[in-house]
Design an enzyme around this catalytic site. Structure first.
Site, PDB file in Angstrom:
ATOM      1  CB  SER A   1      53.080 -37.076  17.027  1.00 31.51           C
ATOM      2  OG  SER A   1      54.328 -37.429  16.790  1.00 31.51           O
TER       3      SER A   1
ATOM      4  CG  ASP B   1      57.245 -31.178  20.432  1.00 31.46           C
ATOM      5  OD1 ASP B   1      58.388 -31.899  20.381  1.00 31.46           O
ATOM      6  OD2 ASP B   1      56.330 -31.385  19.747  1.00 31.46           O
TER       7      ASP B   1
ATOM      8  CG  HIS C   1      56.117 -34.854  20.650  1.00 29.37           C
ATOM      9  ND1 HIS C   1      55.642 -34.188  19.740  1.00 29.37           N
ATOM     10  CD2 HIS C   1      55.850 -36.205  20.230  1.00 29.37           C
ATOM     11  CE1 HIS C   1      55.219 -34.909  18.620  1.00 29.37           C
ATOM     12  NE2 HIS C   1      55.351 -36.163  18.988  1.00 29.37           N
TER      13      HIS C   1
END
Lengths: 380, 380
Positions: free
Chosen positions: B154, B318, B351
């Site tokens: 991320s 995601d 995610h």
């Protein structure tokens, strides 16, 4: 200025109901008002009425303007009017503000005659089923035995579906657009965040902010900003705003990106116009609606009592009410051997697409609606 | 209790830097601290160091526990340890709390020596580039000339990517996981809503809530609830909670669905632990990161200076950092004839999948990391 094919200048009306309405929660409303508008003319045998059900923040003001100088027309004006897809030369169209709303129908902002004060937090939680029941009262009031069609998008689509279950003999066609047989956990989660933003706003005062001469503006603003993200697709936001900066990066928490200005503007505007208690109730109605719940999740069993013919429409980029959810409805209707047309419209706008005048989408509605037979030939 | 393959009991350390750091914004930090942890042993030729960059709310505490009775290990403990995919028998692993963080490194909660008060609102906005620069200082401090690898998911993946651009000669491998070359408008919009929830909380006091002995708990709670929705996929939320009610419908705004309890719990927990100013800054760093911006959006041109070898990993479910965004990175790296491995992992968790011990995913990391050559044979 009015367009050529506008329904023209319209006037909102109010129907008062004195017979108590028992809500799904068990609460009883001793009396209530529904604010509504109509467009077109009811034909002799009353077979051309179409009810439009609104979504989260909609109103009875579907089409036309209130004056020549009115800046904006009703919220679905692109659909409703003479020679428009929902043709008011053929149909008598009804828009109604849902019970619990904040645009004239009885709700939290209304004065409770028993206390002489706004209902506020004491206004009961209304459901999709309650709305449909109250709308049936409005039809009685208007002397309409049966709807040619009921139409709605999103939460409005849930009402259209519910019409076919609660009053299978009073609705011939249901147009269920960008909707779902219930909300997903993710959808409910967005509602929960929005509600918590409102409820934890210190100006909420437990829902009785009217008495404090204030409104939970901050919470309502956050709720609306969040809503706006979910009404658009990622691609649509990218196409509309992308990463466009208003000027150079300022290393601040100001609205530096154009998207930030847009969201703040939408949030501020809504917070100045909409009632927080109503927002809470509209989202809760969305959460609760689940006709399959009493049937152990079997939607086909739940839709067994439906008799209407259906048009179900979904939009490819709608991630909040995805095509897969519409196909669940279609499958359950087909399981019951009902007549269903289904259109999955390729559209970039996400959930908001149901409000857009996309030509393909509008042609689908136009064709479907033009094929609905109405009795009398006296609908001008 | 510690597992067999745990790094064991760990101790956080603090490095102090007296040489001023000029930030991307132009602001200058005269001095700063970085809190960090290390696992494994630095080998003789210092060729086995791996830096782990954390995401939005991460910390330097990546692996191990602070005591035998510590309830939870570090946030990426499933990845880091002896014989784990990031094997501390081979590598010397460094976790660091980002500058501006609230877990020991200098940030808004730290006391500004000039005023004797918390930095609060006056702490500058830091960027991904600033983090990488400060991390390079930490490597200098530790006497590490070159990283065997930098790894992050991320926002951490953005730092890993930035390492290869800012210090192409100091990093041999970059593992960029569940990341993107910049945020989409939708992603930035979620950040904006979260920030506005915090900033408009009356307890925020313009960022100087420390002086008022309070914290903008309501805003931080909303921000975290919203975040949680976007870390999970719609399917994962459906599988985890679905529409499960805690009991019968109560017609209230209480947490009636299990998902609501979960979100409120997560929000409350976070609001009691995390610093609001830090949250604002971490999200702003996410918004701003865009290495292609000075290259008119040409990511291939932006990545021209990179020399590292890459592993890029994305997860099918995601939707916040979609595989498509990872593929943009891969394409730009290939345009520069760099060595890139790319894995698109089928995973249901959205995610959050980058933090999960999915076997397929972990095997990819294990294989990639085991192939990294390190010089000295004295890494135990």
């Amino acid at each position: 200025m009015l367009e050529n094919n506008s329904v023209g200048i319209v006037v909102a009306q109010c129907a008062h109901f004195d017979t108590p309405l028992t809500l799904k929660s068990g609460a009883v409303l001793p009396a209530f008002d529904l604010t509504y508008e109509t467009y077109g003319t009811l034909n002799h045998d009353k077979s051309n009425a179409v009810l439009i059900c609104h979504a989260l923040s909609g109103t009875h003001h579907v089409a036309g303007k209130y004056s020549e100088n009115d800046k904006y027309p009703g919220w679905w004006d692109n659909l409703v009017g003479p020679n428009k897809p929902l043709d008011t030369n053929k149909f008598f169209v009804i828009g109604v503000n849902n019970l619990g709303g904040c645009h004239g129908s009885t709700g939290s902002v209304s004065v409770n005659p028993v206390t002489g004060k706004p209902w506020g937090s004491t206004f009961p939680i209304v459901t999709v089923e309650d709305w449909v029941n109250s709308q049936a009262r409005l039809l009685d009031f208007l002397g309409i035995p049966t709807l040619a069609a009921v139409i709605g998008g999103s939460l409005g689509g849930m009402q259209a579906l519910q019409w076919t279950l609660a009053f299978p003999n009073r609705v011939r066609h249901a147009l269920v657009i960008a909707s779902a047989p219930n909300l997903t956990a993710q959808n409910m989660a967005f509602n929960e965040v929005a509600r918590q933003a409102i409820i934890t706003d210190p100006e909420f005062h437990g829902g009785d902010y009217y008495a404090h001469n204030t409104v939970p503006r901050r919470g309502l603003r956050i709720a609306r900003m969040l809503g706006h993200i979910t009404y658009l697709s990622d691609d649509a936001m990218g196409a509309k705003f992308g990463r466009k900066l208003k000027s150079n990066i300022q290393y601040s928490f100001d609205a530096e990106f154009e998207m930030e200005s847009y969201l703040r503007y939408q949030g501020d505007k809504f917070a100045g116009e909409f009632d927080a208690n109503t927002y809470l109730r509209m989202t809760r109605a969305l959460d609760y609606y689940d006709p399959a719940l009493p049937f152990n999740g079997d939607l086909s069993a739940a839709l067994k009592q439906a008799k209407a013919q259906f048009l179900v429409v979904s939009f490819t980029s709608d991630w909040r009410f995805s095509p897969a959810r519409s196909r669940e409805i279609v499958k359950a209707l087909l399981d019951n051997e009902l007549t269903v047309s289904y259109a999955e419209v390729t559209a970039a706008h996400g959930h908001d697409a149901f409000l857009m005048p996309d030509a393909h989408y509008h042609n689908i509605l136009r064709t479907y609606l033009s094929n609905i037979e109405i009795g009398g030939n006296d609908a001008k």
